[in-house]
Structures are given as C-alpha cells and as structure tokens.
Write a protein that holds these residues in place. Structure first.
Motif, mmCIF file in Angstrom:
data_model
loop_
_atom_site.group_PDB
_atom_site.id
_atom_site.type_symbol
_atom_site.label_atom_id
_atom_site.label_comp_id
_atom_site.label_asym_id
_atom_site.label_seq_id
_atom_site.Cartn_x
_atom_site.Cartn_y
_atom_site.Cartn_z
ATOM 1 N N UNK A 54 10.333 14.676 2.753
ATOM 2 C CA UNK A 54 10.361 16.101 2.419
ATOM 3 C C UNK A 54 10.266 16.888 3.727
ATOM 4 N N UNK A 55 11.247 17.782 3.949
ATOM 5 C CA UNK A 55 11.233 18.533 5.208
ATOM 6 C C UNK A 55 10.614 19.913 5.022
ATOM 7 N N UNK A 63 0.797 -1.219 0.000
ATOM 8 C CA UNK A 63 0.000 0.000 0.000
ATOM 9 C C UNK A 63 0.826 1.263 0.000
ATOM 10 N N UNK A 64 0.120 2.367 0.098
ATOM 11 C CA UNK A 64 0.741 3.685 0.105
ATOM 12 C C UNK A 64 0.544 4.313 1.476
ATOM 13 N N UNK A 65 1.608 4.938 1.967
ATOM 14 C CA UNK A 65 1.517 5.589 3.276
ATOM 15 C C UNK A 65 2.111 6.987 3.204
ATOM 16 N N UNK A 66 1.397 7.929 3.787
ATOM 17 C CA UNK A 66 1.941 9.278 3.936
ATOM 18 C C UNK A 66 1.904 9.622 5.417
ATOM 19 N N UNK A 67 3.026 10.123 5.928
ATOM 20 C CA UNK A 67 3.127 10.486 7.349
ATOM 21 C C UNK A 67 3.658 11.909 7.462
ATOM 22 N N UNK A 68 3.095 12.647 8.386
ATOM 23 C CA UNK A 68 3.665 13.958 8.713
ATOM 24 C C UNK A 68 4.079 13.935 10.179
ATOM 25 N N UNK A 69 5.386 14.069 10.419
ATOM 26 C CA UNK A 69 5.907 14.052 11.783
ATOM 27 C C UNK A 69 5.954 15.494 12.276
ATOM 28 N N UNK A 70 5.159 15.757 13.296
ATOM 29 C CA UNK A 70 4.931 17.141 13.737
ATOM 30 C C UNK A 70 6.185 17.800 14.322
ATOM 31 N N UNK A 71 6.884 17.075 15.202
ATOM 32 C CA UNK A 71 8.010 17.676 15.920
ATOM 33 C C UNK A 71 9.110 18.168 14.986
ATOM 34 N N UNK A 80 8.830 18.300 11.644
ATOM 35 C CA UNK A 80 8.216 18.904 10.454
ATOM 36 C C UNK A 80 8.706 18.288 9.143
ATOM 37 N N UNK A 81 8.511 16.997 9.025
ATOM 38 C CA UNK A 81 8.833 16.381 7.737
ATOM 39 C C UNK A 81 7.754 15.374 7.347
ATOM 40 N N UNK A 82 7.672 15.158 6.043
ATOM 41 C CA UNK A 82 6.660 14.255 5.492
ATOM 42 C C UNK A 82 7.350 13.057 4.848
ATOM 43 N N UNK A 83 6.795 11.883 5.070
ATOM 44 C CA UNK A 83 7.284 10.678 4.405
ATOM 45 C C UNK A 83 6.195 10.185 3.461
ATOM 46 N N UNK A 84 6.548 9.994 2.209
ATOM 47 C CA UNK A 84 5.651 9.388 1.220
ATOM 48 C C UNK A 84 6.246 8.038 0.850
ATOM 49 N N UNK A 85 5.530 6.959 1.131
ATOM 50 C CA UNK A 85 6.168 5.652 0.963
ATOM 51 C C UNK A 85 5.229 4.580 0.428
ATOM 52 N N UNK A 86 5.831 3.632 -0.243
ATOM 53 C CA UNK A 86 5.148 2.387 -0.564
ATOM 54 C C UNK A 86 5.494 1.432 0.571
ATOM 55 N N UNK A 87 4.472 0.922 1.228
ATOM 56 C CA UNK A 87 4.715 0.055 2.393
ATOM 57 C C UNK A 87 4.217 -1.355 2.144
ATOM 58 N N UNK A 88 5.008 -2.289 2.633
ATOM 59 C CA UNK A 88 4.611 -3.691 2.561
ATOM 60 C C UNK A 88 4.593 -4.289 3.959
#
Lengths: 213, 99
Positions: free
Chosen positions: A99-100, A55-63, A65-73
């Motif tokens: 992306x920061x 699947x596809x996962x997008x995460x935004x880490x608040x502390x 301030x960066x985003x991860x766009x990933x294909x996850x298995x």
C-alpha cells in the motif's frame, strides 16, 4: 504479467512449505521489531517444528512511503554445527499486499512479495552475515536490497549474562537515492532478549529488538 | 518391648532399602553449534519440557548441557540425541560423568 509474477512467488512460497528446514526450536515464538533510517518493521513468527517458521510481517519503507503486509516463511536449508561455531543458509519468502502513501499513487494497493537468501557464521567471538532479497510490489516499487553485518564480542559471557557486541551493518539498495547505508551499532543479548542500538553515518537512529520465547 | 524393637528394625530396614533404590541421575550432553543464548534457550525448552527431566543447565563456555532427571527416571541417550537434533543442533557425546 502481474498475475504470472504473483503466481511464481506464490508457487515458490508453497514450495518452501514442503521443503521446510530448521529455523527455531519446536513451539518457539519470535518477535522482531526493526527500526532504521530505511524502514520500520514488525515481524512475528512461530515454528511449529524446528524446520521452519511462518509469520506475519509489516514493513514501512520510509523513502518511497509504502507499506508491505506479508505472510513470511523462513527456511533453514543447511546448518553446519561445529564444536565452537555455527553456520546457516536460509531461504526467506513472503507474499502479501503493498500500500503506497505517496501522493503519486493515491493510496494504491498491489500484490507484493519477496524472495531472498541469508547466510551467517558465528562463534562466541565473531559474527558475519550476508542477506539479500528481491521485492516485487509492481507499480509501487520493485527493488533489490542486500546487506552485510559484522560483529565482534569484546568478552565471552555465559548463558544468562549480558553479551555485548560491537557491530556494523552495511546496506546496499541500488534502486534507492541513498543506496549505501553504513550503521555502526551495539548489540546487547541476554537470555531471550536481543537489542541493537546505533545510528547510521547520516545520524538516522537504528533500534532493533528481538524476543524469543 | 521385643515387638517394638523388631518393628523399628524392620521399618528402618525397609525405609533404607527404598531410599537406596531412589536414584536421581545426571547426564551430560556435549553439543555442537551451541554459540548463543537463543541456542541455549532452544535446548532448554526442547529438553526441559520432558516429564522425566527435573532440571537442565546449559553451559555455553563448555558447550555442555547438564540434565538432571527425576528420581528413578531418565531418557535414553538416543532420545536425548533426537531432541537435540530436533532443536537444530548435533550431539558430540553423551556421558554420565562430566569431563
């Protein structure tokens, strides 16, 4: 060095494809929306067989301030099915981009990925889960995080009833300023919908929603 | 009149005979690892999509799946076991009678 680590993560990811184990039922679609004081994430995955989910996962880490766009298995390495309980051992991995938003990095982009394990045991009354992962986003952020998740159901319902759980989640992330986060919460579970609502000890809201079709 | 009575008797006999042959079967599969609604949903979707299956009911408390088949159709026990295994669970027992 960056290329070597990315190659290792990519190889690990490909290895997972060939060593797939059950995760969901064949043809199952899952949507997971997670929000807490630490991060916001959206993860959607599909199980073509009962062996694995991709699947596809997008995460935004608040502390930080960066985003991860990933294909996850996710792979179920081992499941123990007992008459009154179930236990699982999962392997999870992802590759993608980071992306920061932080001013220091000026919207810097990097390769990123993570690997980790997750294990759980549950019956209709008790739930216990341990999960960890190491995330590599190179100059943006490398960090290890783990959590334990415990639950108890005050009553046992039938399929289709609203199931209620009293739960607590304890996150430990040594790299973060706030390295331990304790979040008591409630879980409501009915048919294909699962909702978790709570707040951590600093008052940050947790709201999670999982839909499986 | 005799012909009419004979026709009615023959018609009833044929109809009764064919009705007696139409049997809808119910099978009970006892499953290990059945602990939540997502498990129930997985089994419902995996087994329920088979053409021979008329209806399926999952009982979390007793860990049993009740499978109603369409008239004169059924799935072999080995096929039911395989479907349950494919969904990620294991079969304890399959019977024609509920315990």
């Amino acid at each position: 060095m960056k290329f070597t680590i990315f190659t290792i993560l990519f190889t690990f990811f490909c290895f997972n494809i060939t060593k797939a184990r059950p995760v969901s039922y064949p043809g199952g679609l899952t949507l997971m929306l997670m929000n807490s004081g630490m991060k916001n994430s959206l993860h959607t995955h599909y199980s073509s067989t009962a062996k694995t989910s991709l699947g596809y996962k997008i995460e935004y880490w608040r502390g930080d301030e960066f985003t991860l766009n990933m294909i996850q298995m996710n792979n179920l390495i081992k499941r123990w099915n007992k008459p009154e309980s179930q236990a699982n051992f999962y392997l999870k991995s992802a590759i993608g981009a980071a992306l920061s938003d932080k001013a220091d990095f000026e919207s810097k982009k990097n390769f990123a990925g993570f690997i980790g394990i997750s294990t759980d045991w549950e019956n209709q009354r008790y739930f216990i889960q341990y999960s960890n992962r190491y995330t590599k986003a190179f100059e943006i952020k490398d960090f290890y995080t783990q959590f334990i998740h415990l639950g108890i159901a005050p009553y046992i319902g039938e399929y289709g009833d609203i199931h209620t759980w009293f739960m607590i989640k304890i996150d430990h992330t040594p790299e973060f300023d706030r390295n331990i986060v304790i979040t008591p919460h409630l879980r409501f579970f009915k048919n294909v919908h699962l909702v978790e609502v709570g707040a951590d000890t600093k008052g940050k809201i947790m709201f999670n929603y999982v839909f499986r079709y | 009149m005799k012909k009419l009575i004979l026709f009615v008797v023959v018609f009833c006999a044929i109809h009764r005979s064919s009705s007696a042959e139409d049997k809808s079967l119910t099978v009970y599969a006892y499953v290990n690892g059945l602990v939540c609604d997502f498990c129930a949903r997985a089994l419902e979707m995996t087994i329920g999509k088979k053409d021979a299956v008329k209806a399926i009911n999952v009982n979390l408390k007793d860990k049993v799946i009740t499978i109603n088949f369409k008239d004169n159709q059924r799935l072999e026990d080995s096929v039911i076991s395989q479907l349950i295994n494919d969904a990620g669970y294991t079969v304890r027992e399959i019977t024609d009678e509920k315990k």
